[in-house]
Write a protein that holds these residues in place. Sequence first.
Motif, PDB file in Angstrom:
ATOM      1  N   THR A 249       4.969   7.924  -3.385  1.00  0.00           N
ATOM      2  CA  THR A 249       5.308   7.682  -2.110  1.00  0.00           C
ATOM      3  C   THR A 249       6.636   8.039  -1.598  1.00  0.00           C
ATOM      4  N   ASP A 325      -2.615   3.287   1.726  1.00  0.00           N
ATOM      5  CA  ASP A 325      -2.815   4.409   1.616  1.00  0.00           C
ATOM      6  C   ASP A 325      -2.492   5.124   3.537  1.00  0.00           C
ATOM      7  N   LEU A 328       0.458   3.464   4.248  1.00  0.00           N
ATOM      8  CA  LEU A 328       1.414   5.359   3.875  1.00  0.00           C
ATOM      9  C   LEU A 328       2.143   6.619   5.136  1.00  0.00           C
ATOM     10  N   GLU A 401      13.074   4.603   2.739  1.00  0.00           N
ATOM     11  CA  GLU A 401      12.080   3.829   2.244  1.00  0.00           C
ATOM     12  C   GLU A 401      12.712   3.439   1.766  1.00  0.00           C
ATOM     13  N   SER A 405      11.460  -1.257   2.761  1.00  0.00           N
ATOM     14  CA  SER A 405      10.553  -1.447   1.427  1.00  0.00           C
ATOM     15  C   SER A 405      10.877  -2.663   1.385  1.00  0.00           C
ATOM     16  N   VAL A 411       6.416   0.892   2.467  1.00  0.00           N
ATOM     17  CA  VAL A 411       4.478   0.332   2.641  1.00  0.00           C
ATOM     18  C   VAL A 411       3.374  -1.140   2.241  1.00  0.00           C
ATOM     19  N   ASP A 412       2.423  -0.628   1.503  1.00  0.00           N
ATOM     20  CA  ASP A 412       1.739  -1.513   1.227  1.00  0.00           C
ATOM     21  C   ASP A 412       2.821  -2.468   0.214  1.00  0.00           C
ATOM     22  N   SER A 417       6.729   1.203  -4.850  1.00  0.00           N
ATOM     23  CA  SER A 417       8.018   2.374  -3.968  1.00  0.00           C
ATOM     24  C   SER A 417       8.964   1.624  -5.207  1.00  0.00           C
TER      25      SER A 417
END
Length: 493
Positions: A249, A325, A328, A401, A405, A411-412, A417
């Motif tokens: 990631t 994905d 992302l 990132e 987050s 991200v999901d 991550s």
Amino acid sequence: MPKFVFLWTDIALFLMVAGVLVYVWHVRRSPNLRATWATVGRDAPAMSSAVVLMAFVVIGLLDSIHYRPQLPPAPGAAANAPPIYAPAVQSALDGLLNDTVLTRPEKTYSSPLAVRQFTKETELIDGHPIRNFPLLRSGGAHLSDPDSDWRGDVMQRLAWGVTGGVIAALLGTVVLAAALGRSRGGWRQGLVDVVRGHTELPWRAMWLTYALLCLVLAIVVALASGYHVFGTDRTGNDVLWQALKSVRTALVIGSLTTLAMLPPAIGCGLAAGYFKGRVDDAIQYVYTTLTSIPGVLLVAACALMMQVYIDTHPDLFDTSAARADLRLFLLCMILGLTGWSGLCRLLRAETLKLRELEYVQAARAFGVSHWRIMRRHLLPNVMHIVLITVVLEFSGLVLYEAVLSYLGIGVDPSMNSFGSMIDSARLEMSRDPMIWWNLLTAFVFMLALVLAANLFADAVREAFDPRARRYRPKRWLKKKDVSPAQAETGAAP
């Protein structure tokens, strides 16, 4: 035979690897680029960092080979029945870790190398309910008496890991000595030159980094075959496994976002500096307006719109991995398309200077088209700025990132991550007793990745930026080859 799955980020990563290989081929054909990169190659911290970065890249690429395992045929199925594949998507890294404790979840928290759970539960012992720390399902399950046999087993596995790491380091030494021995009259002379540091490339520093990586990796592998090396989180998942899955990631965020940023930054920067006038005013207005909006709010608004689209079109995704994905991939595009203004300003300023030089004026006088002038004369002369910005932005995006987050717009949630690990550790640090291993693991992995990227980026900046270049005397030269005057001034012999 498994069914290979090609996700958006998988394709992007391997295309970038192919692009890097093409660039390496181009460097080998260009004497100027070859000499510039040779300057980077003589920097010991940079090459040691390159070894660490290669380890992270290998982990990320292994985690980017996705497939769906083939299931055994159902009872009574026809001989010509089509194969059935598992609904869950796995990666090559998952396949390598299947036989370890890393993929076997526990009930809840467990500390590093523990054999018992971190929290108490009520157990029936001799028919009486007693509050106790229950044994783990996988960690230390191979021991007949975990409480008494734990210490000896850990020390034995530690010894096996050290032995394996030393053997791997020695094998690397043999390969390196044999490779250098072809041009130095034998492998013994090659080994002596590496030990003494009498090589053009800093092979001694690179070998020490490689040996340390082998030692750490062998110890972790030996311990992970029977214990959770860095413990487990609240849901019982192994923390080391989450950190390894988070490497991909971070690489995707850092590299794909930078790649998405380049086309608008290069195109707008060259156009604004070359044409000036109204074109320059329009481009300046666009990126000035873009930078006036708080970056986190802009990314949050775009991410929320992206999430609404994904939620309203569930039929586009056959697996949960494809859904995560795509989120992302779109997040990388959003970060790239909203963060190109800084590079655009640098390229505009450099192009304003280059357009007034004689060779550009001569090309315009001979009637060369504007597109050809920008492609043949301006773009090659600003590529050092582009390359410097790319390597410097990578580490910043990895950290960004983690911030996104932590704020819940990254991200999901189903994707691992470093930001997700830090976010989950926020409440764990306030517990009593404190649960520290989740945050520490994310911190160590992020520190190693970002520090290696920064050290390598500094060497690239010094090599490609004409204003930052400085000469470093070759340390591998013997004293008898250097005169006293050259030793004082640092000049080349």
